[in-house]
Design an enzyme around this catalytic site. Sequence first.
Site, PDB file in Angstrom:
ATOM      1  N   ASP A 213       0.755  -1.140  -0.007  1.00 47.67           N
ATOM      2  CA  ASP A 213      -0.032  -0.080   0.050  1.00 47.67           C
ATOM      3  C   ASP A 213       0.953   1.217  -0.012  1.00 47.67           C
ATOM      4  O   ASP A 213       1.899   1.317   0.763  1.00 47.67           O
ATOM      5  CB  ASP A 213      -0.923  -0.115   1.362  1.00 47.67           C
ATOM      6  CG  ASP A 213      -1.927   0.952   1.289  1.00 47.67           C
ATOM      7  OD1 ASP A 213      -2.757   1.088   0.436  1.00 47.67           O
ATOM      8  OD2 ASP A 213      -1.840   1.783   2.089  1.00 47.67           O
ATOM      9  N   GLU A 275       1.847  -0.654  -4.937  1.00 47.46           N
ATOM     10  CA  GLU A 275       0.647   0.354  -5.223  1.00 47.46           C
ATOM     11  C   GLU A 275       1.423   1.649  -5.138  1.00 47.46           C
ATOM     12  O   GLU A 275       1.467   2.313  -4.238  1.00 47.46           O
ATOM     13  CB  GLU A 275      -0.571   0.349  -4.082  1.00 47.46           C
ATOM     14  CG  GLU A 275      -1.448   1.088  -4.490  1.00 47.46           C
ATOM     15  CD  GLU A 275      -2.121   2.187  -3.500  1.00 47.46           C
ATOM     16  OE1 GLU A 275      -3.214   2.761  -3.880  1.00 47.46           O
ATOM     17  OE2 GLU A 275      -1.430   2.469  -2.522  1.00 47.46           O
TER      18      GLU A 275
HETATM   19  C1  NOJ Z   1      -4.429   2.872  -0.906  1.00 45.42           C
HETATM   20  C2  NOJ Z   1      -5.266   2.045  -0.463  1.00 45.42           C
HETATM   21  O1  NOJ Z   1      -5.833   1.368  -1.617  1.00 45.42           O
HETATM   22  C3  NOJ Z   1      -6.735   2.975  -0.045  1.00 45.42           C
HETATM   23  O2  NOJ Z   1      -7.879   2.069   0.116  1.00 45.42           O
HETATM   24  C4  NOJ Z   1      -6.308   3.445   1.314  1.00 45.42           C
HETATM   25  O3  NOJ Z   1      -7.369   4.304   1.900  1.00 45.42           O
HETATM   26  C5  NOJ Z   1      -4.905   4.184   1.089  1.00 45.42           C
HETATM   27  N1  NOJ Z   1      -3.887   3.638   0.465  1.00 45.42           N
HETATM   28  C6  NOJ Z   1      -4.216   4.728   2.506  1.00 45.42           C
HETATM   29  O4  NOJ Z   1      -3.920   3.274   3.058  1.00 45.42           O
END
Ligand code: NOJ
Length: 552
Positions: A213, A275
């Site tokens: 993440d 991500e």
């Molecule tokens: C990316 C995640 O996909 C999202 O859902 C989340 O709110 C943010 N990162 C913070 O962790």
Amino acid sequence: MGAVSDTDPTPAAAPWWRDAVIYQVYPRSFADADGDGLGDLAGITARLPHLAGLGVDAVWLSPVYPSPQRDAGYDVADYRDVDPVFGTLEDFAALTARAHELGLRVITDLVPNHTSSEHAWFRQALAAGPGSPERARYVFREGRGEDGAQPPNSWRSVFGGSAWTRLPDGWWYLHLFDSSQPDLDWSNPQVREEFEDVLRFWLDRGVDGFRVDVAHGLVKAEGLPEWDHEQALLDGASASGERPPMWDQEGVHEIYRGWRRVLDAYDGERVLVAEAWVTPPERLARYVRGDEMHQAFNFDFLRAPWLAGELRRVVDATLEAHEVVGAPATWVLSNHDVVRHASRLGYPAGSEPASGVGPDDPQPDAELGLRRARAATLFTLALPGGAYVYQGEELGLPEVTTLPAEVRQDPSFARTGGADRGRDGCRVPIPWEGDRPSYGFGPGGASWLPQPPEWARLSVAAQTGVPGSTLELYRSALALRREHGLGRGTLAWDGGLTGGDVLAFRTRGVLVVLNLSPEPVPAPAGTRLLLASGELVGAAVPTDTAAWFAPA
Ligand code: NOJ
């Protein structure tokens, strides 16, 4: 228009992840075994045969760690356990074992940029006070102005408002997301050691990899320089060419090199997936250099408008950038943070909403959106590299745009006073059997977000075995993808067919045509149809339709 030929070399046995189709399960909305209205691990395990039957290679689970659920689990209170709302570590083991039995790999979500404010470390930091080693794991600063009443800098939270919250003792802490998600300080060796240990904890439990993440956010520029731009939701890089001081800093790469060494010490091909909302593709490709991560989400593709020129430009730029580092590209159209593509594509090209649609906003053209979504999917599943499928897209689910304010739970909705509609509309629990309460999501009628009545006819049961249904389209596409080794090939644009608003490429002997023009495109001579996203009309590919052809 030449006959289809296969010029692609037969690839040597490549690791599984280079062309894998990875299905994202959003646990709270997939399947609810205990009937409390929130999905759980036992529910997922029971429904795994659906995924095996669909023909995907792996499952990525959004976070199931103990969490106050202020950001749907992306606020982790304990990285080595499972939240009781989702089950137990034993349930996780049972899920992993069943998935492996079915030939599915399991990827878990890791959230290293921030913890929950209820994590033991943050509680200790609050208790220990200013200047303590406990506080040095997070980003605490004194405020500006005479009495320190101004935040330390101008940074904005991605979810709206300031990125700083002040404590009663006068100090401020940084949170790029919600105030319940304090950012960790990755210059602290304890933070690094802790996460390498967390990786081992889950690798020892047999997970096949991690989706990381906010992978571009861990390291902040020295001195936290000013950046007073509004943060678009998850918009991680600046189009103006200036690099924001909180995103895509050089220091993140060393962290992932360390993680890669941890994974490489395990058997099997375990993977790291970034991500990283980073653009241009050359910057993204730096996350998947040979000694770093394996894959990175290609958000430029997800955000590309429904225009042939733009799609081609993104595909070319992606493939070129990844080739330089020897990594496979990935392709993604939907996830739990963006408007589902069956709705996003129902807006005029260039006006697609990124995050959230409310009842009073302009509504998508549902029929157009679904037609384009099916075409986009067929085009995507033939591209070289890996692909991601977000739960429910195989049913053609639209964004739920009618959720009233009182049921919306995304913190970005509250933090912006509703100006940002938030991401709840793509997170509504999915329908399995239309004639059951909650459409078979759980044993009773409970569902943490209300499901729209029209979802009865979109359920898995309603679409199974129905020729032309979106579910059968996905099943056929994934079976053909496997049979022809799509994803393992190279891409060659067909110069004769490509042009104007038509895209056509060859890969692994298959000719892929995507027609975005108002005129039908005749099926190429010397070919036979393998699959189309919509019915051909008089042997021609109609507008907003994609088709795969093989040599006749
Ligand atoms: C990316 C995640 O996909 C999202 O859902 C989340 O709110 C943010 N990162 C913070 O962790």
